[in-house]
Design a protein around this motif. Structure first.
Motif, short mmCIF file in Angstrom:
data_model
loop_
_atom_site.label_atom_id
_atom_site.label_comp_id
_atom_site.label_asym_id
_atom_site.label_seq_id
_atom_site.Cartn_x
_atom_site.Cartn_y
_atom_site.Cartn_z
N LYS A 216 -2.46 5.07 14.94
CA LYS A 216 -1.34 4.15 14.74
C LYS A 216 -1.72 3.03 13.78
O LYS A 216 -0.97 2.67 12.88
CB LYS A 216 -0.90 3.57 16.09
N ARG A 217 -2.91 2.47 13.98
CA ARG A 217 -3.34 1.39 13.09
C ARG A 217 -3.71 1.92 11.70
O ARG A 217 -3.53 1.23 10.71
CB ARG A 217 -4.49 0.61 13.72
N LYS A 218 -4.21 3.15 11.65
CA LYS A 218 -4.44 3.76 10.33
C LYS A 218 -3.12 3.91 9.59
O LYS A 218 -3.06 3.73 8.36
CB LYS A 218 -5.13 5.12 10.48
N ALA A 219 -2.05 4.25 10.32
CA ALA A 219 -0.72 4.41 9.69
C ALA A 219 -0.21 3.06 9.18
O ALA A 219 0.37 2.97 8.09
CB ALA A 219 0.27 5.00 10.70
N ILE A 220 -0.43 1.98 9.95
CA ILE A 220 -0.03 0.64 9.50
C ILE A 220 -0.81 0.26 8.26
O ILE A 220 -0.26 -0.30 7.29
CB ILE A 220 -0.25 -0.39 10.63
N CYS A 221 -2.10 0.56 8.26
CA CYS A 221 -2.95 0.29 7.10
C CYS A 221 -2.43 1.02 5.86
O CYS A 221 -2.31 0.44 4.78
CB CYS A 221 -4.39 0.71 7.41
N LEU A 222 -2.08 2.30 6.04
CA LEU A 222 -1.57 3.11 4.93
C LEU A 222 -0.24 2.56 4.43
O LEU A 222 0.00 2.49 3.22
CB LEU A 222 -1.41 4.57 5.38
N MET A 223 0.64 2.16 5.36
CA MET A 223 1.92 1.57 4.98
C MET A 223 1.71 0.33 4.10
O MET A 223 2.35 0.16 3.06
CB MET A 223 2.70 1.19 6.23
N ALA A 224 0.80 -0.55 4.54
CA ALA A 224 0.51 -1.77 3.78
C ALA A 224 -0.02 -1.43 2.39
O ALA A 224 0.40 -2.02 1.39
CB ALA A 224 -0.48 -2.64 4.55
N LEU A 225 -0.93 -0.47 2.32
CA LEU A 225 -1.52 -0.05 1.06
C LEU A 225 -0.44 0.43 0.08
O LEU A 225 -0.39 0.01 -1.08
CB LEU A 225 -2.54 1.07 1.33
N VAL A 226 0.44 1.31 0.56
CA VAL A 226 1.48 1.89 -0.31
C VAL A 226 2.45 0.82 -0.79
O VAL A 226 2.78 0.74 -1.98
CB VAL A 226 2.23 3.01 0.45
N ILE A 227 2.91 -0.03 0.13
CA ILE A 227 3.90 -1.07 -0.25
C ILE A 227 3.31 -2.04 -1.25
O ILE A 227 3.94 -2.40 -2.26
CB ILE A 227 4.40 -1.81 1.01
N ILE A 228 2.07 -2.49 -1.00
CA ILE A 228 1.43 -3.46 -1.89
C ILE A 228 1.27 -2.89 -3.30
O ILE A 228 1.48 -3.58 -4.30
CB ILE A 228 0.06 -3.89 -1.33
N LEU A 229 0.90 -1.60 -3.39
CA LEU A 229 0.68 -0.99 -4.71
C LEU A 229 1.99 -0.73 -5.45
O LEU A 229 2.05 -0.85 -6.68
CB LEU A 229 -0.11 0.31 -4.56
#
Length: 397
Positions: free
Chosen positions: A145-158
């Motif tokens: 779940k936290r890996k998914a949140i991390c991935l979400m943040a990564l994609v949005i920021i980029l």
């Protein structure tokens, strides 16, 4: 009583020594600085545990101003109170302030932006940030779940690179973390000690907003140049999210169109700021020195960093209670996972994209990473090796 004073002086001197060394060797921008802090304060000296450091980083990412400088101030405050924060700030900031004032007074127009040793220092930043991200990811994204949140943040920021994207991502991650982990029960008993009272915190927040309102009024009522300069730098430091690169357009709009300095001088100073260690906000020292000599450089530095200082001192006394509240813990778990994603995004853009240009760059960065992670050499050795190696690579290629 003398023993206590002696211990306090000893602690302050330790903070000054460590922060000055970081101020002399921390190249690569705010995300790289967080990597250097993590290596020195958390891994080596264990001044704070991983979760508390991540919480502090999350808070400073959320506040306007230079996040890495705010983290450094926060570390000093937690170690030795307000004086500790001041000493930590001075140690980390003063080397680049002095260097940029010298650039402004003596070396204007000297092109160092493309020097080989500068490129070597960018490769050092690649190694340091990669190490920090790996360490934080292991601690802060242990489940899917936290890996998914991390991935979400990564994609949005980029994909959506605006000044407010970072704050929006942190708020979204906090909401998701609250929903997912609101009934989560961990046994984290870590407690951050803040040797400043809530009363002091409220005074600092009142000063922050008071100056933001009062300075423009004083500027209109007075013809003093230094008040106008102080207002411009204070406002720029108060209203910027996303670090030093975001403040540059604000500063340019404040001073170039008004004739404070030429576009060429502004860009020359930006090149110099990229070449020195420490926070990019010290670019203000260069601008102030160009306009009003060394005293102008000092006034500009104080003005642009004062909002960051007041915000950190104003929010820290309330932070520990908030982060230990069961209703807030889940939100912070989401935020910490998002911070890892934000760091990975910054690792790619601008650190990786501006540093790894050829296969030899990647090879040298891998050597520096191995020296830091596997041979466990001191960061200053990595910095010196990077500078010398970058200079040699420039001669050979």
């Amino acid at each position: 009583m003398p023993e206590k004073n002696s211990a306090s002086i000893k602690t302050l001197l330790e903070i000054l020594f460590v922060s000055t060394r970081l101020g002399l060797t921390s190249f690569g921008g705010p995300i790289a600085h967080l990597g250097y802090f993590h290596e020195e304060y958390i891994r080596r000296r264990k001044w704070m545990d991983e979760k508390s450091y991540a919480d502090l980083v999350a808070l400073c990412q959320f506040l306007p101003g230079p996040a890495s400088s705010q983290v450094g101030i926060g570390m000093g405050v937690m170690r030795a109170g307000i004086l500790g924060g001041i000493v930590s700030f001075i140690g980390f900031t003063l080397p680049s302030v002095i260097a940029l004032i010298i650039f402004a007074l003596i070396l204007k127009g000297f092109d160092i932006g493309n020097a080989g040793w500068i490129h070597g220092l960018k490769l050092v930043a690649v190694a340091v940030v990669a190490h920090a991200i790996l360490g934080m990811a292991q601690k802060l994204t242990p489940d899917l779940k936290r890996k998914a949140i991390c991935l979400m943040a990564l994609v949005i920021i980029l994909l959506w690179q605006t000044a407010y994207t970072q704050v929006g991502v942190i708020l979204l991650a906090a909401f998701i973390g609250f929903i997912i982990y609101k009934n989560h029960n961990d046994e984290d008993d870590s407690k951050i000690h803040f040797p400043i009272s809530r009363k002091v915190g409220i005074i600092c927040l009142a000063l922050f907003f008071g100056l933001l309102i009062l300075l423009p009024i004083l500027r209109e009522a007075s013809s003093l140049d230094w008040i106008a300069m102080f207002d411009s730098f204070y406002r720029s430091g108060s209203l910027v999210f996303g670090g030093g690169h975001v403040v540059l357009p604000l500063l340019e709009r404040e001073f170039v169109p008004t004739g404070g300095l030429s576009e060429e001088s502004f860009l020359a100073g930006y090149g110099a700021a990229q070449a020195v260690p420490g926070p990019l906000f010290t670019f203000a020292a260069y601008l102030g020195a160009v306009m009003n000599g060394w005293s102008g450089g000092l006034i500009a530095t104080i003005a642009i960093f004062l909002p960051a200082f007041l915000l950190v001192l104003g929010t820290l006394p309330f932070w520990d209670q908030l982060r230990r509240n069961p209703n807030i813990k889940g939100a912070l778990m989401g935020v910490n996972a998002a911070v890892v994603g934000i760091l990975i995004a910054a690792f790619y853009q601008p650190i990786w994209t501006s540093s790894i240009l050829k296969p030899v760059d990647f090879a040298f960065a891998a050597i520096l990473f191995s020296m830091l992670v596997y041979w466990k050499l001191s960061p200053w050795i990595i910095v010196v090796t990077g500078a010398i190696g970058g200079a040699l690579l420039a001669l050979l290629t």
